[in-house]
Design an enzyme around this catalytic site. Sequence first.
Site, PDB file in Angstrom:
ATOM      1  N   ILE A 272     -11.701 -12.245 -24.734  1.00  0.00           N
ATOM      2  CA  ILE A 272     -12.580 -11.371 -25.508  1.00  0.00           C
ATOM      3  C   ILE A 272     -13.950 -12.026 -25.632  1.00  0.00           C
ATOM      4  CG2 ILE A 272     -10.628 -10.436 -26.807  1.00  0.00           C
ATOM      5  CD1 ILE A 272     -11.651 -12.002 -29.255  1.00  0.00           C
ATOM      6  N   SER A 273     -14.973 -11.208 -25.782  1.00  0.00           N
ATOM      7  CA  SER A 273     -16.340 -11.671 -25.983  1.00  0.00           C
ATOM      8  C   SER A 273     -16.779 -12.538 -24.802  1.00  0.00           C
ATOM      9  CB  SER A 273     -16.441 -12.396 -27.332  1.00  0.00           C
ATOM     10  OG  SER A 273     -17.774 -12.607 -27.708  1.00  0.00           O
ATOM     11  N   ASN A 274     -17.232 -13.759 -25.053  1.00  0.00           N
ATOM     12  CA  ASN A 274     -17.570 -14.625 -23.927  1.00  0.00           C
ATOM     13  C   ASN A 274     -16.350 -14.897 -23.047  1.00  0.00           C
ATOM     14  OD1 ASN A 274     -20.223 -14.803 -24.676  1.00  0.00           O
ATOM     15  ND2 ASN A 274     -20.158 -16.937 -25.314  1.00  0.00           N
TER      16      ASN A 274
END
Length: 607
Positions: A272-274
């Site tokens: 998730i995200s980065n």
Amino acid sequence: MIHHPFRIAASTAVLALAACASHTAKESTVMFKDVRVTEHRGNDDLLTAGLGIAGLRAMTPPALADAEHPTPTELRRRALWSNWRGIADLAPGGGYGELYGSTAAVPGREFGAMATVPGAGQPHRVLAQVPDAFDTGKRCVVVTASSGSRGIYGAIAVAGAWGLPKGCAVAYTDKGAGTDYFDLDAGQGVTADGTVAAADAATLAFAPDVAVGEAGVRGVAFKHAHSRDNPEADWGRHVKQAAQFALQSLDAAFPQAAPFTFDNTRVIAVGISNGGGAVLRAAELDGDWLDAVVAAEPNIYVESEGGRALYDYTTQAALLMPCALLHMQGLPQPPLSAQVAPLWAQRCVVLKEAGLIEGSDAATQAKSAHDLMKASGWSDEALRAGALSVGFDLWRAVAVPYASAYGRYMFGESPCGNRYAALDTNLSPRVATNAERAAWWSDASGIPPGAGVNIVEEHPTSPLQTLRCLRDLWQGGSADAQRVRKGIAETRAGLPRSGLPIVVIHGADDGLIPMAFSSAPYVKQAKAGGRDVRYWQVRNAQHFDAFLGLPDYGARYLPLLPYVYEALDRVDAHLDGSGALPVDAVISTTPRGAGALQAGNLAMPGR
């Protein structure tokens, strides 16, 4: 400028698991250093270090017997507590462990090491968790990368919580970031087991090159900002090395069942995200080594189809969003409107004086800033959720180290004059205490401010000095700007491997990584290239599940992790031949309001 020789090798002895076995020759080209194997059973399991849901919900971290000299076991337990709470909504009524997710104890072993991608000067951490219940007859590895700049346990609530209870091994990487901070005042850094040691320790995880100026070497360095490697450019390779380490760890854990190879072991990547951006970058790499990818709210950069670089929209938001939010009604709390409105109005005044917006009063100035944000692609939903990032000063916290990372600047060379240090009560830099330094590895998020480390602005002459300098690195023509933009260009995403199933999930209200700038253009580009990418857009979901414990956020927004776990279930079933891949969906959810989360709120798409 004098270069101080603080850089040391992490270890002169290099250990590669199963490196001599011909059956793993293809996977054994990576050499892993400082390998540690630890057992985790009873009250110290793989998933929560024995804390369980009750311990993870505790408002204070697990205690240390000696705050200045914590043990590796204590640090690990505290790191798990910190990373669970930083990612998942564990609050009562939020549904974790009831509607979705698991914190059940999982006994097993951990294999940890350092790996280095070709061309990098600093290592990244890799970790393989191997549950005792691993089924050698159905070989599975879930590989992941930490979200944000978190340490090695930064994806425990994402990959570990799904893979470990199913008997899969889980491979992690900090992708060249993490919490291996180095104290320049004390000449001490973090070792492989998380404890602190002097700069000449054989197993030091990060020791920076530093620039010594008139004031000398001082403050705190950390890997994401000061490695000089631009780690984001290598996120995909970090992920693959973690998967390779998992296979070699399985060879060591189950020698009677070896070899474990990409040909005979299922490998699913999730993040998730980065971490979501990292697994999508891994999907580009050559070779049939990945079986599927699930990426949620990914920080991914494509130049076409409306894509924008994280650094571009972050520095824009850092400047304009506080003023722009004054034009909007019904913002989530916190930040408390009555407290921040005067500060945001002052930002409008300063922006007007700088010629960046128009208007003769606060209302017209706020509308001018809002119009600029909307014209550049921000939705009102993203702006509204972005209020949280403004309240926590997150835009500046991200922009300062990313500028240093993209430009490959050494410690002390920040193009906008920033550094990091502990602060005294007068907000002046001071030397960190032994107890603060000892807890950085377990408690920090990888991006200060936090864990006693703060951003220091050297001799600011105006309220916007740093923010305008950071923005000019994207928009300007200076040598520093060209250097930073070159690093950003190195992070551009390409097409994933043909035939690889990919599921991308994003909250439509994401105010940190708006899907209009990231996942939407990525998916459009991938589909135009004939790639098999499925896309779930989740209404009423923003970026931070962990903040749903705040009543107003929990009432307005849904968690994203249930959709990540569901996508993993469906991908796994598809690979088993017992189910179909998810289809594209815009998921119309129902906020839970003041009550507890129910399955109906999530509106999970039908199979």
